[in-house]
Design an enzyme around this catalytic site. Structure first.
Site, PDB file in Angstrom:
ATOM      1  N   CYS A  81     -11.769  -4.158 -19.645  1.00  0.00           N
ATOM      2  CA  CYS A  81     -11.537  -2.754 -19.988  1.00  0.00           C
ATOM      3  C   CYS A  81     -11.099  -2.635 -21.457  1.00  0.00           C
ATOM      4  CB  CYS A  81     -10.540  -2.147 -19.008  1.00  0.00           C
ATOM      5  SG  CYS A  81     -10.574  -0.353 -19.010  1.00  0.00           S
ATOM      6  N   TYR A  82      -9.848  -2.270 -21.733  1.00  0.00           N
ATOM      7  CA  TYR A  82      -9.396  -2.225 -23.126  1.00  0.00           C
ATOM      8  C   TYR A  82      -9.685  -3.559 -23.810  1.00  0.00           C
ATOM      9  CZ  TYR A  82      -6.348  -1.637 -27.208  1.00  0.00           C
ATOM     10  OH  TYR A  82      -5.870  -1.544 -28.486  1.00  0.00           O
ATOM     11  N   HIS A 171     -12.445  -3.520 -13.493  1.00  0.00           N
ATOM     12  CA  HIS A 171     -11.255  -4.351 -13.262  1.00  0.00           C
ATOM     13  C   HIS A 171     -11.510  -5.356 -12.131  1.00  0.00           C
ATOM     14  CE1 HIS A 171      -8.392  -2.267 -15.880  1.00  0.00           C
ATOM     15  NE2 HIS A 171      -9.160  -1.218 -15.663  1.00  0.00           N
ATOM     16  N   SER A 225      22.141 -15.391  -0.845  1.00  0.00           N
ATOM     17  CA  SER A 225      22.180 -14.169  -0.032  1.00  0.00           C
ATOM     18  C   SER A 225      21.505 -14.386   1.322  1.00  0.00           C
ATOM     19  CB  SER A 225      21.449 -13.046  -0.768  1.00  0.00           C
ATOM     20  OG  SER A 225      20.063 -13.326  -0.809  1.00  0.00           O
ATOM     21  N   GLY A 226      20.686 -15.431   1.419  1.00  0.00           N
ATOM     22  CA  GLY A 226      19.908 -15.607   2.646  1.00  0.00           C
ATOM     23  C   GLY A 226      18.505 -15.059   2.502  1.00  0.00           C
ATOM     24  N   GLY A 227      18.243 -14.366   1.389  1.00  0.00           N
ATOM     25  CA  GLY A 227      16.883 -13.915   1.105  1.00  0.00           C
ATOM     26  C   GLY A 227      16.046 -15.112   0.650  1.00  0.00           C
ATOM     27  N   VAL A 228      14.721 -14.929   0.594  1.00  0.00           N
ATOM     28  CA  VAL A 228      13.866 -16.093   0.334  1.00  0.00           C
ATOM     29  C   VAL A 228      14.076 -16.665  -1.062  1.00  0.00           C
ATOM     30  CG1 VAL A 228      11.840 -14.661  -0.226  1.00  0.00           C
ATOM     31  CG2 VAL A 228      11.508 -17.014   0.462  1.00  0.00           C
ATOM     32  N   SER A 230      16.774 -16.698  -3.277  1.00  0.00           N
ATOM     33  CA  SER A 230      17.972 -17.517  -3.504  1.00  0.00           C
ATOM     34  C   SER A 230      17.957 -18.743  -2.591  1.00  0.00           C
ATOM     35  CB  SER A 230      19.258 -16.701  -3.327  1.00  0.00           C
ATOM     36  OG  SER A 230      19.439 -16.279  -1.998  1.00  0.00           O
ATOM     37  N   SER A 231      17.336 -18.623  -1.418  1.00  0.00           N
ATOM     38  CA  SER A 231      17.275 -19.771  -0.511  1.00  0.00           C
ATOM     39  C   SER A 231      16.420 -20.899  -1.090  1.00  0.00           C
ATOM     40  CB  SER A 231      16.697 -19.358   0.842  1.00  0.00           C
ATOM     41  OG  SER A 231      17.524 -18.379   1.424  1.00  0.00           O
TER      42      SER A 231
END
Ligand code: XMP
Length: 519
Positions: A81-82, A171, A225-228, A230-231
């Site tokens: 594109c651009y 695109h 935190s237990g989120g993916v 930081s784990s």
């Protein structure tokens, strides 16, 4: 990175997607602002360049330009594109406003089976592509052929095979373009001759080694935190430096049923982490008493969280230099270096633990995931042996259940909400719907009461709202069209099993106009 594709970002909303699609095809790719220094780009030893789309016109005053070192490198270039218009403009082609802008789906017709489009032309001579442009190429530069056209764009793809310079008006990175990822893969593989051996898991050894080198004999602290994200950081850092990593887990009491125990168990027993686990549930609950304003809840929880994290981290400072590990991922990095926010380029790190600033001096910041997309982090997590419940955990806000109880947060309210939320997630998980039917699904407790009848008696209790959405980026979302029978079953279970709930509502509002969370 070495031997990969550098994508130069000219400001398109799809720029990230280009790097992502190339990686999905097994080739390494990184995104740089178009005006990055030659040194920072070339030290990656790229094998080719992709120029992204962008919102400007190439002939507008002050429009982003083509850095000289690109053509001088004689490496293959693909402009999108651009990017294609810029390539044409810089090589004495002619770009001008199109009489009709072209937005959305268009049918492309191949004119010449040049190698870039070969994998596609072998399949079919016409296919659907996604267009979004106001300018078009009126005259191709010397040495280029027109490879494809659409009804409104006589020049929809160009190529100079002797110099390996290509341009696409459409695109290829968006999924609405048929065979788009194959075209990008053909560029990376057949033309740039990149090795097709990139997998996210390949970064594990490198990341472990890099952490070892960066932290040296010193210590590292991480807010888990237990989120993916930081784990995964925890497991990588633990592999690298073992007990010199201290992870701090703060139980705010605003977590879901069994969540604190699960995080502790997984990381202490399974991974063997050196974990400082702080049970601050009462402290947070007391602090929130009587607070009903959502922003006030966020502010109080955020501040208290940081204070606790800092207190624990400071106690580690006595033993020498302390580094901070963070779960920053690639979209955060791209965001903070975005070309329309030049000031942000000075931001080197995201000082957020649980999404919050930390006012403390660290010897350095360790961010092993800073080149990975979320789905890649998940693959690394699986490779590292993390359980699915952590790898596939849906996003959970830092303030937790406090912003899912509308109004005043009480212990009784938290208990009701936790039970209802657990039933909802159990039923969705049993059907695999926490992965593919919903991007986020949770329960909300409302501070009102309604009349019901159970057995022979009148009830006057609170309602639970089920919120389930589909979204890729969480900026916009549609409500998930969950099966009515399943909703009926979940509703029945919640009302029967959770004391103090006599009605279940399903939220059928998209974002916008609503937000995903209720507060
Ligand atoms: P909204 O409600 O703004 O949510 O549509 C978009 C995404 O952001 C999450 N969210 C938060 N995450 N702290 C967080 O760490 C917060 O205060 C917060 N508020 C919303 C929300 O869960 C969703 O994924």
């Amino acid at each position: 990175m070495s031997e990969g594709i550098v994508v130069l970002d000219y400001g398109s909303q799809y720029s990230q997607l280009i790097a992502r699609r190339i990686r999905e095809k097994g080739f390494y790719s990184e995104l740089f602002p178009w005006n990055s220094s030659e040194k920072s780009v070339m030290e990656k030893a790229p094998r080719g360049f992709v120029l992204s789309g962008g919102p400007r016109s190439v002939y507008a005053p002050g429009a982003p330009t083509l850095p000289d070192y690109l053509l001088e490198s004689r490496l293959p270039i693909l402009g999108i594109c651009y990017g294609m218009q810029l390539l044409a403009h810089s090589l004495d082609g002619k770009v001008a406003p199109a009489s009709e802008s072209e937005y959305g789906q268009a049918r492309i017709e191949l004119i010449d089976e040049q190698n870039l489009l070969l994998p596609v032309s072998a399949l079919e001579p016409e296919f659907d592509v996604w267009m979004s442009h106001g300018d078009r190429i009126e005259q191709v530069p010397a040495g280029f052929n027109v490879l494809a056209r659409t009804r409104n764009s006589p020049v929809a793809a160009i190529g100079d095979t002797s110099r390996n310079l290509y341009g696409l008006q459409f695109h290829p990175e968006v999924t609405h373009t048929e065979h788009g990822a194959d075209i990008l893969a053909a560029f990376a593989g057949a033309i740039c001759r990149c090795q097709r051996d990139w997998t996210p898991a390949k970064m594990i050894d490198e990341a472990v080694e890099a952490i070892r080198k960066q932290v040296g004999p010193n210590r590292l602290v991480l807010g888990l935190s237990g989120g993916v994200d930081s784990s995964v950081v925890a497991v990588l850092a633990h592999k690298a430096i073992g007990d010199r990593l201290t992870s701090i887990f703060v139980d705010t009491g605003m977590l879901r049923l069994g969540e604190a125990e699960q995080v502790k168990q997984t990381f202490e027993q399974t991974v063997g982490l050196n974990l400082i686990s702080i049970d601050a549930a009462d402290e947070f609950l007391d602090m929130l008493g009587g607070v009903v304003d959502p922003e006030q809840k966020r502010k109080l929880i955020g501040e208290r969280f940081v204070r606790i994290f800092e207190r624990e981290a400071k106690s580690l400072l006595d033993e020498g230099d302390l580094y901070l590990a963070q779960g920053t991922i690639y979209p955060d990095v791209i965001e903070s270096a975005a070309i329309d926010r030049p000031d942000a380029m000075r931001i080197k790190t995201h000082h957020n633990v649980g999404g919050l600033p930390v006012d403390m001096e660290f010897a350095g910041v360790v961010e092993p995931l800073r080149y990975l997309f979320k789905d890649e982090v998940r693959r690394v997590g699986t490779e590292l042996g993390l359980p699915d419940e952590i790898v596939w955990r849906q996003p959970f806000p830092g303030p937790g259940l406090a912003i899912r109880i509308a109004g005043n947060v009480t212990k009784q309210g938290l208990d009701k909400l936790r039970q209802a939320d657990a039933i909802l997630r159990q039923e969705l998980a049993a059907r695999g719907w926490l992965r593919d039917q919903t991007a986020q699904a949770f329960a909300v407790l409302l501070p009102i009461k309604s009349v019901g009848v159970m057995g022979d008696g009148r009830t006057y209790e609170q309602p639970i709202v089920i919120r389930a959405v589909q979204t890729d980026d969480f900026m916009t979302a549609s409500w998930a069209r969950l099966d009515y029978d399943v909703l009926a079953y979940i509703s029945q279970r919640i009302v029967n099993e959770v004391d103090g709930i006599n009605r279940v509502l399903y939220d059928v509002t998209s974002k916008p106009p609503a937000t995903i969370e209720w507060e």
